[in-house]
Design a protein around this motif. Structure first.
Motif, PDB file in Angstrom:
ATOM      1  N   GLN A   1       0.898  -1.095  -0.254  1.00  0.00           N
ATOM      2  CA  GLN A   1      -0.142   0.165  -0.159  1.00  0.00           C
ATOM      3  C   GLN A   1       0.930   1.215   0.202  1.00  0.00           C
ATOM      4  OE1 GLN A   1      -2.712   0.439   3.288  1.00  0.00           O
ATOM      5  NE2 GLN A   1      -4.384   1.318   2.094  1.00  0.00           N
ATOM      6  N   ASP A   2       1.856   1.187   0.902  1.00  0.00           N
ATOM      7  CA  ASP A   2       2.876   2.451   0.864  1.00  0.00           C
ATOM      8  C   ASP A   2       3.520   2.705  -0.559  1.00  0.00           C
ATOM      9  OD1 ASP A   2       1.835   3.310   3.270  1.00  0.00           O
ATOM     10  OD2 ASP A   2       3.944   2.995   4.189  1.00  0.00           O
ATOM     11  N   ILE A   3       3.952   1.232  -0.960  1.00  0.00           N
ATOM     12  CA  ILE A   3       4.784   1.416  -2.440  1.00  0.00           C
ATOM     13  C   ILE A   3       3.675   2.182  -3.396  1.00  0.00           C
ATOM     14  CG2 ILE A   3       5.711   0.110  -4.118  1.00  0.00           C
ATOM     15  CD1 ILE A   3       7.611   0.352  -1.956  1.00  0.00           C
ATOM     16  N   VAL A   4       2.524   1.538  -3.464  1.00  0.00           N
ATOM     17  CA  VAL A   4       1.666   2.107  -4.336  1.00  0.00           C
ATOM     18  C   VAL A   4       1.308   3.533  -4.248  1.00  0.00           C
ATOM     19  CG1 VAL A   4      -0.803   1.819  -5.145  1.00  0.00           C
ATOM     20  CG2 VAL A   4       0.494  -0.290  -4.994  1.00  0.00           C
ATOM     21  N   ARG A   5       0.966   4.209  -3.182  1.00  0.00           N
ATOM     22  CA  ARG A   5       0.558   5.137  -3.029  1.00  0.00           C
ATOM     23  C   ARG A   5       1.695   6.426  -2.791  1.00  0.00           C
ATOM     24  NH1 ARG A   5      -1.791   6.099   3.130  1.00  0.00           N
ATOM     25  NH2 ARG A   5      -0.240   4.967   4.376  1.00  0.00           N
ATOM     26  N   TYR A   6       2.619   5.992  -2.241  1.00  0.00           N
ATOM     27  CA  TYR A   6       3.999   6.734  -2.113  1.00  0.00           C
ATOM     28  C   TYR A   6       5.091   6.486  -2.874  1.00  0.00           C
ATOM     29  CZ  TYR A   6       1.814   8.089   2.401  1.00  0.00           C
ATOM     30  OH  TYR A   6       0.728   8.700   3.194  1.00  0.00           O
ATOM     31  N   SER A   7       5.225   5.497  -3.224  1.00  0.00           N
ATOM     32  CA  SER A   7       6.453   4.776  -4.272  1.00  0.00           C
ATOM     33  C   SER A   7       7.543   4.601  -3.077  1.00  0.00           C
ATOM     34  CB  SER A   7       7.122   5.703  -5.257  1.00  0.00           C
ATOM     35  OG  SER A   7       5.734   5.632  -6.454  1.00  0.00           O
ATOM     36  N   ASN A   8       7.307   4.717  -1.840  1.00  0.00           N
ATOM     37  CA  ASN A   8       8.198   4.302  -0.674  1.00  0.00           C
ATOM     38  C   ASN A   8       7.736   3.744   0.407  1.00  0.00           C
ATOM     39  OD1 ASN A   8      10.921   6.239  -1.474  1.00  0.00           O
ATOM     40  ND2 ASN A   8       8.993   7.421  -2.213  1.00  0.00           N
ATOM     41  N   CYS A   9       8.405   2.863   1.072  1.00  0.00           N
ATOM     42  CA  CYS A   9       7.920   2.433   2.587  1.00  0.00           C
ATOM     43  C   CYS A   9       9.175   2.231   3.377  1.00  0.00           C
ATOM     44  CB  CYS A   9       7.408   0.930   2.218  1.00  0.00           C
ATOM     45  SG  CYS A   9       6.548   0.094   3.537  1.00  0.00           S
ATOM     46  N   MET A  10       9.007   2.530   4.610  1.00  0.00           N
ATOM     47  CA  MET A  10      10.091   2.406   5.604  1.00  0.00           C
ATOM     48  C   MET A  10       9.941   1.146   6.495  1.00  0.00           C
ATOM     49  SD  MET A  10      13.040   3.576   6.053  1.00  0.00           S
ATOM     50  CE  MET A  10      13.578   5.256   5.392  1.00  0.00           C
ATOM     51  N   TRP A  11      10.484   0.221   6.689  1.00  0.00           N
ATOM     52  CA  TRP A  11      10.650  -0.605   7.801  1.00  0.00           C
ATOM     53  C   TRP A  11      11.617  -0.500   8.880  1.00  0.00           C
ATOM     54  CZ3 TRP A  11      10.241  -6.493   5.907  1.00  0.00           C
ATOM     55  CH2 TRP A  11       9.115  -6.880   5.260  1.00  0.00           C
ATOM     56  N   VAL A  12      11.253  -0.483  10.104  1.00  0.00           N
ATOM     57  CA  VAL A  12      12.023  -0.374  11.118  1.00  0.00           C
ATOM     58  C   VAL A  12      12.313  -1.646  11.793  1.00  0.00           C
ATOM     59  CG1 VAL A  12      10.148   0.466  12.753  1.00  0.00           C
ATOM     60  CG2 VAL A  12      12.666   1.007  13.279  1.00  0.00           C
ATOM     61  N   LYS A  13      13.471  -2.123  12.254  1.00  0.00           N
ATOM     62  CA  LYS A  13      13.833  -3.258  12.800  1.00  0.00           C
ATOM     63  C   LYS A  13      13.808  -3.073  14.460  1.00  0.00           C
ATOM     64  CE  LYS A  13      17.055  -4.364   9.342  1.00  0.00           C
ATOM     65  NZ  LYS A  13      18.488  -4.693   8.788  1.00  0.00           N
TER      66      LYS A  13
ATOM     67  N   PHE B   1      18.377  11.753  -5.285  1.00  0.00           N
ATOM     68  CA  PHE B   1      17.206  11.828  -4.311  1.00  0.00           C
ATOM     69  C   PHE B   1      17.272  11.008  -3.190  1.00  0.00           C
ATOM     70  CE2 PHE B   1      15.905  14.564  -7.719  1.00  0.00           C
ATOM     71  CZ  PHE B   1      14.848  15.299  -7.362  1.00  0.00           C
ATOM     72  N   ALA B   2      16.832  11.348  -2.193  1.00  0.00           N
ATOM     73  CA  ALA B   2      16.705  10.406  -0.981  1.00  0.00           C
ATOM     74  C   ALA B   2      15.537   9.339  -1.053  1.00  0.00           C
ATOM     75  CB  ALA B   2      16.535  11.017   0.345  1.00  0.00           C
ATOM     76  N   MET B   3      14.532   9.884  -1.933  1.00  0.00           N
ATOM     77  CA  MET B   3      13.276   8.945  -2.044  1.00  0.00           C
ATOM     78  C   MET B   3      12.676   8.612  -3.352  1.00  0.00           C
ATOM     79  SD  MET B   3      10.446  11.601  -0.592  1.00  0.00           S
ATOM     80  CE  MET B   3       9.123  10.292  -0.952  1.00  0.00           C
ATOM     81  N   GLY B   4      12.017   7.853  -3.736  1.00  0.00           N
ATOM     82  CA  GLY B   4      11.449   7.620  -4.902  1.00  0.00           C
ATOM     83  C   GLY B   4      10.490   8.737  -5.263  1.00  0.00           C
ATOM     84  N   THR B   5      10.006   9.024  -6.633  1.00  0.00           N
ATOM     85  CA  THR B   5       8.966   9.774  -6.931  1.00  0.00           C
ATOM     86  C   THR B   5       7.780   9.261  -6.927  1.00  0.00           C
ATOM     87  OG1 THR B   5      10.648  11.096  -8.237  1.00  0.00           O
ATOM     88  CG2 THR B   5       8.244  11.249  -8.836  1.00  0.00           C
ATOM     89  N   PRO B   6       6.694   9.622  -6.068  1.00  0.00           N
ATOM     90  CA  PRO B   6       5.601   8.962  -6.113  1.00  0.00           C
ATOM     91  C   PRO B   6       4.721   8.976  -7.448  1.00  0.00           C
ATOM     92  CG  PRO B   6       5.835  10.510  -4.179  1.00  0.00           C
ATOM     93  CD  PRO B   6       6.756  10.796  -5.361  1.00  0.00           C
ATOM     94  N   GLU B   7       4.444   7.846  -8.097  1.00  0.00           N
ATOM     95  CA  GLU B   7       3.577   7.891  -9.375  1.00  0.00           C
ATOM     96  C   GLU B   7       2.328   8.697  -9.201  1.00  0.00           C
ATOM     97  OE1 GLU B   7       2.784   3.706 -10.720  1.00  0.00           O
ATOM     98  OE2 GLU B   7       5.095   3.160  -9.983  1.00  0.00           O
ATOM     99  N   LEU B   8       1.642   8.847  -7.960  1.00  0.00           N
ATOM    100  CA  LEU B   8       0.619   9.496  -7.925  1.00  0.00           C
ATOM    101  C   LEU B   8       0.520  10.786  -8.242  1.00  0.00           C
ATOM    102  CD1 LEU B   8      -2.352   8.725  -7.039  1.00  0.00           C
ATOM    103  CD2 LEU B   8      -1.934   9.265  -4.664  1.00  0.00           C
ATOM    104  N   THR B   9       1.704  11.382  -7.838  1.00  0.00           N
ATOM    105  CA  THR B   9       1.996  12.968  -7.912  1.00  0.00           C
ATOM    106  C   THR B   9       1.386  13.781  -9.260  1.00  0.00           C
ATOM    107  OG1 THR B   9       3.875  12.798  -6.410  1.00  0.00           O
ATOM    108  CG2 THR B   9       3.594  14.935  -7.864  1.00  0.00           C
ATOM    109  N   PRO B  10       1.751  13.209 -10.545  1.00  0.00           N
ATOM    110  CA  PRO B  10       1.211  13.779 -11.612  1.00  0.00           C
ATOM    111  C   PRO B  10      -0.455  13.613 -11.801  1.00  0.00           C
ATOM    112  CG  PRO B  10       2.257  11.837 -12.486  1.00  0.00           C
ATOM    113  CD  PRO B  10       2.655  11.984 -10.895  1.00  0.00           C
ATOM    114  N   VAL B  11      -1.062  12.554 -10.975  1.00  0.00           N
ATOM    115  CA  VAL B  11      -2.523  12.251 -11.075  1.00  0.00           C
ATOM    116  C   VAL B  11      -3.388  13.524 -10.485  1.00  0.00           C
ATOM    117  CG1 VAL B  11      -4.336  10.692 -10.889  1.00  0.00           C
ATOM    118  CG2 VAL B  11      -1.915  10.048 -11.427  1.00  0.00           C
ATOM    119  N   ILE B  12      -2.670  14.010  -9.405  1.00  0.00           N
ATOM    120  CA  ILE B  12      -3.403  15.015  -8.266  1.00  0.00           C
ATOM    121  C   ILE B  12      -4.092  16.036  -9.186  1.00  0.00           C
ATOM    122  CG2 ILE B  12      -3.235  16.272  -6.348  1.00  0.00           C
ATOM    123  CD1 ILE B  12      -2.963  13.446  -5.633  1.00  0.00           C
TER     124      ILE B  12
END
Length: 325
Positions: free
Chosen positions: A124-136, A212-223
């Motif tokens: 879900q985070d990958i789809v909406r943000y193109s990023n996801c962070m796990w913490v151990k 860049f430190a993060m991936g570009t969200p695919e959702l950005t140009p749709v907004i």
């Protein structure tokens, strides 16, 4: 799942090999080589040493997901397809496979989060943000794993659980090459913060641009297109309300029979205006041959809005983000 990524995720180092009689979880660098970093400067160089927010405003994406039905449903469809595709652990070494499954089972039991749910949240985070962070969460008393040495020589406890950090709450300290040096979660409103070291984080991303430190969200140009479509729909709604009832044109007199004036100086048009003002919405007009009433907008010549809505709807759905959902 990529084997190197799996080793990094499980934090177990190299597995047993026939030519090296070492236990699983041995303190050997991943792949048997030392990690090196890129030398190219990143855009984060100008703010090195300071806490910086991600390059993209993820709060806007979160609001769009919660308020726009198209975007919400598209995210759900992509996540559902991801989960329907299924996943499994495979290995040519049965002992390694057994160990990985044992560790995953332990992590599920201790964290209270089924691994399938963790993957669903990740998707879900990958789809909406193109990023996801796990913490151990490390704890040698709650894990059958072994301690190991990190690439910089630090003594690390085995991983006991994985949890997802809300990416929209994260800030970073970055190296000159853009790699994450430290991560901080800052909660809006309360201002509470918590810091994490890179060895306790796993950053999943797509569409990450160099520097860049993060991936570009695919959702950005749709907004922007989705907002335009909704604004047009609001305008159409106002148009429907304003033209639900036709506009009446009451013509008084003609060139041959102009309007009259009564003995008190009242024009015929003024009398008509007062009549209309006090007439109920469902009233009926009764006039002589000198008065003509036309309903404007009811003859089939009103604005055709279907083509406009269809065009902008197709424009939103033409984005790959939606068309592939």
């Amino acid at each position: 799942m990529n084997s190197d990524l799996l080793k990094l995720t499980l934090d177990i180092g190299n597995a047993i090999s026939k030519d090296r009689n070492e236990p699983i979880g041995a303190t050997v660098p991943l792949g048997g080589v030392k990690k090196v970093s890129g030398r190219a400067l990143a855009y984060s160089e100008r703010s090195r040493g300071q806490w910086v927010k991600p390059e993209y405003d993820l709060t806007e994406l979160q609001i769009a997901q919660d308020t726009d039905s198209y975007i919400f449903r598209s995210i759900q469809m992509k996540v559902e397809r991801f989960m329907l595709a299924g996943w499994e652990f495979v290995s040519l070494n049965d002992e390694n496979l057994k160990y990985v499954k044992q560790r995953i089972y332990e992590i599920e039991s201790i964290s209270g989060i089924p691994f399938s749910i963790l993957l669903q949240q990740t998707a879900q985070d990958i789809v909406r943000y193109s990023n996801c962070m796990w913490v151990k969460v490390r704890n040698d008393k709650a894990s059958s794993g072994k301690r190991r040495k990190s690439a910089n020589g630090a003594d690390l406890e085995p991983v006991a659980g994985y949890f997802i950090l809300p990416f929209e709450t994260l800030q970073f300290k970055l190296k000159a090459n853009g790699e994450i040096k430290k991560c901080m979660q800052k909660m809006p409103g309360t201002g509470q913060t918590r810091e994490f070291s890179p060895q306790d984080l796993i950053h999943f991303y797509t569409n990450r641009k160099p520097g860049f430190a993060m991936g570009t969200p695919e959702l950005t140009p749709v907004i922007a297109d989705a907002e335009l479509l909704r604004n047009l729909e609001e305008n159409v709604e106002e148009l429907i309300h304003s033209t639900l009832y036709p506009v009446w044109h009451w013509k008084v007199g003609s060139d041959n029979l102009p309007e009259r004036v009564d003995p008190y100086g009242n024009k015929e048009t003024d009398i008509v205006k007062k009549t209309i003002e006090y007439m109920p919405a469902g009233g009926i007009f009764v006039t002589d041959h000198r008065h003509k009433i036309n309903a404007i907008g009811a003859e089939g010549r009103a604005l055709r809005i279907e083509s406009y809505l269809e065009y902008f709807k197709k424009r939103v759905f033409s984005i790959k983000y939606f068309s592939s959902a």
